[in-house]
Design a protein around this motif. Structure first.
Motif, PDB file in Angstrom:
ATOM      1  N   LEU A  15     -48.383  88.976  -3.279  1.00 47.07           N
ATOM      2  CA  LEU A  15     -48.771  90.135  -4.081  1.00 47.07           C
ATOM      3  C   LEU A  15     -48.016  90.160  -5.409  1.00 47.07           C
ATOM      4  O   LEU A  15     -48.609  90.383  -6.466  1.00 47.07           O
ATOM      5  CB  LEU A  15     -48.508  91.425  -3.299  1.00 47.07           C
ATOM      6  CG  LEU A  15     -48.768  92.732  -4.035  1.00 47.07           C
ATOM      7  CD1 LEU A  15     -50.247  92.882  -4.362  1.00 47.07           C
ATOM      8  CD2 LEU A  15     -48.277  93.912  -3.207  1.00 47.07           C
ATOM      9  N   GLU A  18     -49.532  87.461  -7.643  1.00 53.61           N
ATOM     10  CA  GLU A  18     -50.874  87.792  -8.137  1.00 53.61           C
ATOM     11  C   GLU A  18     -50.840  88.908  -9.179  1.00 53.61           C
ATOM     12  O   GLU A  18     -51.538  88.860 -10.181  1.00 53.61           O
ATOM     13  CB  GLU A  18     -51.797  88.200  -6.998  1.00 53.61           C
ATOM     14  CG  GLU A  18     -53.190  88.551  -7.531  1.00 53.61           C
ATOM     15  CD  GLU A  18     -54.186  88.864  -6.445  1.00 53.61           C
ATOM     16  OE1 GLU A  18     -54.567  90.038  -6.324  1.00 53.61           O
ATOM     17  OE2 GLU A  18     -54.593  87.924  -5.746  1.00 53.61           O
ATOM     18  N   GLU A  19     -50.026  89.915  -8.932  1.00 59.32           N
ATOM     19  CA  GLU A  19     -49.952  91.068  -9.845  1.00 59.32           C
ATOM     20  C   GLU A  19     -48.973  90.844 -10.994  1.00 59.32           C
ATOM     21  O   GLU A  19     -48.815  91.713 -11.837  1.00 59.32           O
ATOM     22  CB  GLU A  19     -49.554  92.325  -9.064  1.00 59.32           C
ATOM     23  CG  GLU A  19     -50.575  92.755  -8.029  1.00 59.32           C
ATOM     24  CD  GLU A  19     -51.890  93.175  -8.655  1.00 59.32           C
ATOM     25  OE1 GLU A  19     -51.888  94.019  -9.568  1.00 59.32           O
ATOM     26  OE2 GLU A  19     -52.939  92.652  -8.227  1.00 59.32           O
ATOM     27  N   ILE A 107     -52.388  88.565   4.088  1.00 57.54           N
ATOM     28  CA  ILE A 107     -52.477  88.396   2.630  1.00 57.54           C
ATOM     29  C   ILE A 107     -53.894  88.683   2.152  1.00 57.54           C
ATOM     30  O   ILE A 107     -54.096  89.405   1.173  1.00 57.54           O
ATOM     31  CB  ILE A 107     -52.015  86.975   2.216  1.00 57.54           C
ATOM     32  CG1 ILE A 107     -50.512  86.832   2.463  1.00 57.54           C
ATOM     33  CG2 ILE A 107     -52.362  86.696   0.757  1.00 57.54           C
ATOM     34  CD1 ILE A 107     -49.991  85.411   2.307  1.00 57.54           C
ATOM     35  N   GLU A 108     -54.885  88.160   2.858  1.00 60.15           N
ATOM     36  CA  GLU A 108     -56.289  88.374   2.484  1.00 60.15           C
ATOM     37  C   GLU A 108     -56.649  89.859   2.520  1.00 60.15           C
ATOM     38  O   GLU A 108     -57.295  90.372   1.614  1.00 60.15           O
ATOM     39  CB  GLU A 108     -57.188  87.584   3.437  1.00 60.15           C
ATOM     40  CG  GLU A 108     -58.660  87.677   3.112  1.00 60.15           C
ATOM     41  CD  GLU A 108     -59.493  86.864   4.100  1.00 60.15           C
ATOM     42  OE1 GLU A 108     -60.531  87.394   4.553  1.00 60.15           O
ATOM     43  OE2 GLU A 108     -59.104  85.724   4.406  1.00 60.15           O
ATOM     44  N   LEU A 111     -54.605  91.708  -0.452  1.00 59.10           N
ATOM     45  CA  LEU A 111     -55.080  91.363  -1.794  1.00 59.10           C
ATOM     46  C   LEU A 111     -56.539  91.762  -2.002  1.00 59.10           C
ATOM     47  O   LEU A 111     -56.967  91.989  -3.134  1.00 59.10           O
ATOM     48  CB  LEU A 111     -54.890  89.869  -2.061  1.00 59.10           C
ATOM     49  CG  LEU A 111     -53.440  89.373  -2.064  1.00 59.10           C
ATOM     50  CD1 LEU A 111     -53.388  87.891  -2.441  1.00 59.10           C
ATOM     51  CD2 LEU A 111     -52.554  90.185  -2.986  1.00 59.10           C
ATOM     52  N   LYS A 117     -53.352  97.668  -1.853  1.00 58.55           N
ATOM     53  CA  LYS A 117     -52.509  96.940  -2.802  1.00 58.55           C
ATOM     54  C   LYS A 117     -51.716  97.916  -3.677  1.00 58.55           C
ATOM     55  O   LYS A 117     -50.515  97.749  -3.880  1.00 58.55           O
ATOM     56  CB  LYS A 117     -53.382  96.022  -3.673  1.00 58.55           C
ATOM     57  CG  LYS A 117     -52.610  95.031  -4.493  1.00 58.55           C
ATOM     58  CD  LYS A 117     -53.427  94.181  -5.452  1.00 58.55           C
ATOM     59  CE  LYS A 117     -54.803  93.804  -5.071  1.00 58.55           C
ATOM     60  NZ  LYS A 117     -55.461  92.918  -6.042  1.00 58.55           N
TER      61      LYS A 117
END
Length: 140
Positions: A15, A18-19, A107-108, A111, A117
């Motif tokens: 996370l 990705e962020e 995780i899937e 996200l 999230k």
């Protein structure tokens, strides 16, 4: 560390990546001391004009040093085991209704769920602010 905690830490790393989350460590006291020292040194060397020049230079240096920025992923990996345990316990409460059999599923789900999230990011912001006096934000 138990498997659920390992999964949560891996999910937090994914996370954070990705962020593009970063942590800003607040070192205002160190910056203030540097600013005052530069102003004092300027005063000693050049009188009032030196004080102004020293204060200006000290201010620039103080601002540059007052905020240390690191990626949240790096900070998460460097956390002490006890702090990781506390963070995972807080996250488990938030994720109590989320079922996963492997870390990839967790995780899937996180996200892929914008609301979840956001909740996790808010919880991270709160955790780091309260426990470590660090601010979590998006990299700019």
């Amino acid at each position: 560390m138990e498997q659920k905690n390992k999964d949560i830490m891996e999910m937090l790393l994914a996370l954070a990546t990705e962020e593009q989350l970063v942590v800003v460590a607040k070192n205002a006291a160190k910056g203030a001391v540097i600013g005052f020292l530069c102003a004092g040194l300027g005063m000693a060397i050049g009188g009032s004009a030196g004080c102004v020049a020293g204060a200006a230079a000290g201010t620039v240096l103080a601002v540059a040093m007052s905020n240390d920025i690191k990626s949240l992923s790096d900070v998460l990996m460097e956390l002490a085991p006890g702090t990781k345990e506390v963070l995972c316990n807080v996250m488990k409460k938030l994720l109590k209704d989320v079922f996963w059999q492997c870390v990839d599923t967790l995780i899937e789900r996180v996200l892929g769920d914008g609301h979840l999230k956001k909740l996790i990011v808010k919880l991270l912001e709160s955790f780091f602010e309260e426990t470590m006096k660090m601010k979590v934000k998006t990299a700019e």
